[in-house]
Design a protein around this motif. Structure first.
Motif, short mmCIF file in Angstrom:
data_model
loop_
_atom_site.label_atom_id
_atom_site.label_comp_id
_atom_site.label_asym_id
_atom_site.label_seq_id
_atom_site.Cartn_x
_atom_site.Cartn_y
_atom_site.Cartn_z
N ASP A 58 -21.17 24.59 28.73
CA ASP A 58 -20.53 25.49 27.77
C ASP A 58 -20.68 25.08 26.32
O ASP A 58 -20.16 25.74 25.43
N GLY A 59 -21.35 23.97 26.08
CA GLY A 59 -21.52 23.56 24.70
C GLY A 59 -22.22 22.22 24.59
O GLY A 59 -22.54 21.58 25.61
N LEU A 60 -22.48 21.81 23.35
CA LEU A 60 -23.15 20.53 23.09
C LEU A 60 -22.39 19.79 22.00
O LEU A 60 -21.91 20.41 21.04
N MET A 61 -22.28 18.47 22.15
CA MET A 61 -21.72 17.65 21.09
C MET A 61 -22.82 16.67 20.66
O MET A 61 -23.26 15.85 21.47
N ILE A 62 -23.29 16.82 19.44
CA ILE A 62 -24.48 16.07 19.02
C ILE A 62 -24.18 15.23 17.77
O ILE A 62 -23.77 15.76 16.73
N GLU A 63 -24.41 13.92 17.89
CA GLU A 63 -24.12 13.05 16.74
C GLU A 63 -25.12 13.28 15.61
O GLU A 63 -26.34 13.24 15.82
N THR A 64 -24.57 13.54 14.44
CA THR A 64 -25.40 13.90 13.28
C THR A 64 -24.89 13.18 12.04
O THR A 64 -23.68 13.16 11.78
N HIS A 65 -25.81 12.60 11.28
CA HIS A 65 -25.44 11.76 10.12
C HIS A 65 -26.41 12.11 8.99
O HIS A 65 -27.60 12.27 9.26
N TYR A 66 -25.92 12.21 7.78
CA TYR A 66 -26.83 12.65 6.71
C TYR A 66 -27.94 11.63 6.48
O TYR A 66 -29.03 11.97 6.01
N ASN A 67 -27.68 10.35 6.85
CA ASN A 67 -28.74 9.34 6.76
C ASN A 67 -28.56 8.30 7.87
O ASN A 67 -27.99 7.24 7.64
N PRO A 68 -29.07 8.61 9.06
CA PRO A 68 -28.83 7.73 10.21
C PRO A 68 -29.29 6.28 10.00
O PRO A 68 -28.75 5.37 10.61
N THR A 69 -30.28 6.09 9.10
CA THR A 69 -30.80 4.71 8.95
C THR A 69 -29.76 3.76 8.38
O THR A 69 -29.90 2.55 8.51
N VAL A 70 -28.70 4.29 7.77
CA VAL A 70 -27.66 3.39 7.25
C VAL A 70 -26.35 3.53 8.06
O VAL A 70 -25.31 3.03 7.64
N ALA A 71 -26.42 4.23 9.21
CA ALA A 71 -25.19 4.45 10.00
C ALA A 71 -24.60 3.12 10.47
O ALA A 71 -25.34 2.18 10.79
N LEU A 72 -23.28 3.04 10.49
CA LEU A 72 -22.62 1.80 10.89
C LEU A 72 -22.42 1.70 12.40
O LEU A 72 -22.02 0.66 12.91
N SER A 73 -22.64 2.81 13.12
CA SER A 73 -22.60 2.74 14.59
C SER A 73 -23.59 3.76 15.15
O SER A 73 -23.84 4.79 14.52
N ASP A 74 -24.14 3.46 16.31
CA ASP A 74 -25.07 4.36 17.02
C ASP A 74 -26.17 4.94 16.12
O ASP A 74 -26.47 6.14 16.19
N MET A 75 -26.79 4.09 15.31
CA MET A 75 -27.79 4.62 14.36
C MET A 75 -29.03 5.21 15.05
O MET A 75 -29.61 6.17 14.56
N ASN A 76 -29.39 4.66 16.22
CA ASN A 76 -30.62 5.13 16.88
C ASN A 76 -30.53 6.53 17.46
O ASN A 76 -31.53 7.17 17.75
N GLN A 77 -29.31 6.98 17.69
CA GLN A 77 -29.17 8.27 18.39
C GLN A 77 -28.71 9.40 17.49
O GLN A 77 -28.52 10.52 17.96
N GLN A 78 -28.50 9.13 16.19
CA GLN A 78 -27.98 10.19 15.32
C GLN A 78 -29.13 10.98 14.69
O GLN A 78 -30.10 10.41 14.22
N LEU A 79 -28.96 12.30 14.68
CA LEU A 79 -29.95 13.17 14.04
C LEU A 79 -29.53 13.42 12.60
O LEU A 79 -28.34 13.32 12.28
N THR A 80 -30.46 13.80 11.75
CA THR A 80 -30.07 14.29 10.43
C THR A 80 -29.67 15.76 10.63
O THR A 80 -30.08 16.39 11.61
N PRO A 81 -28.90 16.32 9.70
CA PRO A 81 -28.54 17.73 9.84
C PRO A 81 -29.78 18.62 9.96
O PRO A 81 -29.79 19.59 10.71
N GLN A 82 -30.85 18.25 9.25
CA GLN A 82 -32.08 19.06 9.34
C GLN A 82 -32.69 18.98 10.75
O GLN A 82 -33.11 20.00 11.31
N GLN A 83 -32.72 17.79 11.30
CA GLN A 83 -33.23 17.64 12.68
C GLN A 83 -32.35 18.42 13.66
O GLN A 83 -32.84 19.02 14.61
N LEU A 84 -31.04 18.41 13.39
CA LEU A 84 -30.12 19.17 14.24
C LEU A 84 -30.47 20.66 14.17
O LEU A 84 -30.52 21.36 15.18
N GLY A 85 -30.74 21.14 12.95
CA GLY A 85 -31.10 22.55 12.75
C GLY A 85 -32.35 22.90 13.55
O GLY A 85 -32.39 23.91 14.26
N ASN A 86 -33.37 22.02 13.47
CA ASN A 86 -34.62 22.27 14.23
C ASN A 86 -34.34 22.31 15.72
O ASN A 86 -34.84 23.17 16.44
N LEU A 87 -33.53 21.35 16.16
CA LEU A 87 -33.22 21.28 17.59
C LEU A 87 -32.55 22.58 18.05
O LEU A 87 -32.95 23.18 19.04
#
Ligand code: PEP
Ligand code: MN
Length: 372
Positions: free
Chosen positions: A228-257
């Motif tokens: 019934d839905g998706l919960m997707i981790e998204t960060h404006y700049n995943p390369t500097v994320a303080l947790s789960d940096m490898n799995q976060q999309l940028t908002p633009q990547q989220l849009g493409n997805l």
């Protein structure tokens, strides 16, 4: 008692009807700074496809010393997100104090993390604390693939009067090395759906994948399974994320997805699916009927042979005949694409029943002969 509760859970309506369907939730693993939260939220809102902004405020970390979340201050930023973007907000709560703060700052939806779901004491404490509040609660699956523990957590909230419930499928801890962070074991959410028919289930491909590479594939699979839905981790700049940096999309990547995912409309899909399924099931019903009729005919002939053997005082088991049956049928089965094991098991079962039938026939024959 248990069953009544389960039934009532299964009657829950989709509380987010009227929102986007499927419900798309996105946002960073953790709130890190006001700038990171606001920037990410604005870019996500601009996509026009996301309804709920997620963000961890208190982070459950496997080892101490890692970034453990910004705490109460982050809730102020989320209030700001709601005001400026109109997105609904959701945070993870793990204890009554988190619940109080989330309510104080008007967070729209609460979610329960996988580690918390694994502990019925924590769940009961949270459920008791939530009594009297009309907050939607999303319950992530427990770390282990134990569907009852997941159902149990949902039941505890439901018993506390929470009617707006959803489950979040985030995969299970893998005991073997795998390319995914958590193994999906899709059969578990499917079983949950079969226990609680109307319970919305949202997939969290980010925590299943652990890596941005697999998120699209897992999201599509979840949609194909009618989640019934998706919960997707998204960060404006995943390369500097303080947790789960490898799995976060940028908002633009989220849009493409989201642009590339195939959202099949549930109703047509359901109708097509039901139609095709019905046809195939009818075929199976008919073949099963024929199979049983043939087996019955076979047993009648077996009995005939039994009578004949009795008259001629021949033993029931004729080893050479049995060996011949086995070898010819295995050969035939193989040419028809049936596995050797399956054909062998099936023949042994049929043979056992045949011997049983012949024994009965022969006993009857001998006792009637003795009476003469
Ligand atoms: C999260 O959503 O960031 C999180 C900690 O998830 P989980 O409880 O599924 O590990
Ligand atoms: Mn995370």
């Amino acid at each position: 008692m248990e069953m009544t509760k389960l039934k009532s859970i299964s009657k829950l309506n989709k509380w987010f009807d009227g929102l986007n369907e499927p419900l798309i939730i996105a946002g960073p693993c953790s709130a890190e700074s006001e700038e990171q939260v606001m920037q990410t939220a604005k870019e996500i809102a601009a996509l026009g496809k996301v309804k709920v902004f997620r963000s961890g405020i208190w982070k459950p970390r496997t080892r101490p010393g890692n970034f453990e979340g910004v705490g109460e201050e982050g809730l102020l930023w989320l209030q700001q997100v709601k005001k400026e973007t109109g997105l609904l907000t959701t945070v993870e709560v793990a204890n009554p104090e988190h619940v109080d703060l989330a309510i104080k700052y008007n967070i729209d939806i609460l979610w329960i993390g996988a580690r918390t779901t694994s502990n019925p004491f924590s769940i009961q404490e949270l459920a008791d604390h939530l009594k009297g509040y009309d907050k939607p609660v999303m319950v992530k699956n427990p770390i282990n693939p134990d569907v009852n523990l997941w159902v149990g957590a949902l039941e505890r909230f439901h018993k506390a009067g929470i009617n707006k419930l959803a489950a979040v499928h985030r995969g299970f801890y893998p005991f073997e090395a795998t390319s995914l962070r958590n193994i999906p074991k899709w059969e578990v959410p499917i079983e949950l759906k079969s226990i609680c028919h109307n319970l919305p289930i949202i997939c969290d491909p980010s925590h299943i994948a652990g890596n941005t590479e697999y998120i699209a594939e897992i999201s599509q699979k979840a949609l194909d399974l009618n989640m019934d839905g998706l919960m997707i981790e998204t960060h404006y700049n995943p390369t500097v994320a303080l947790s789960d940096m490898n799995q976060q999309l940028t908002p633009q990547q989220l849009g493409n997805l989201l642009d590339n995912l195939i959202f099949r409309t549930t109703s047509t899909k359901d109708e097509d699916f039901a139609g095709i399924l019905d046809t195939l099931r009818n075929q199976i019903d008919s073949i099963d009927q024929q199979m049983l009729e043939l087996l019955s005919q076979r047993m009648n002939i077996v009995e005939e042979i039994g009578k004949y053997k009795s008259k001629n005082e021949v033993t029931i088991l004729q080893l050479r005949r049995w060996e011949k049956i086995l070898s010819t049928r295995l050969k035939l089965g193989k040419s028809l694409g049936l596995s050797e094991d399956f054909v062998k098991n099936l023949l042994q079962l049929v043979h056992k029943e045949s011997i049983q039938r012949q024994t009965e026939v022969m006993n009857k024959f001998t006792s009637s002969k003795n009476k003469e």
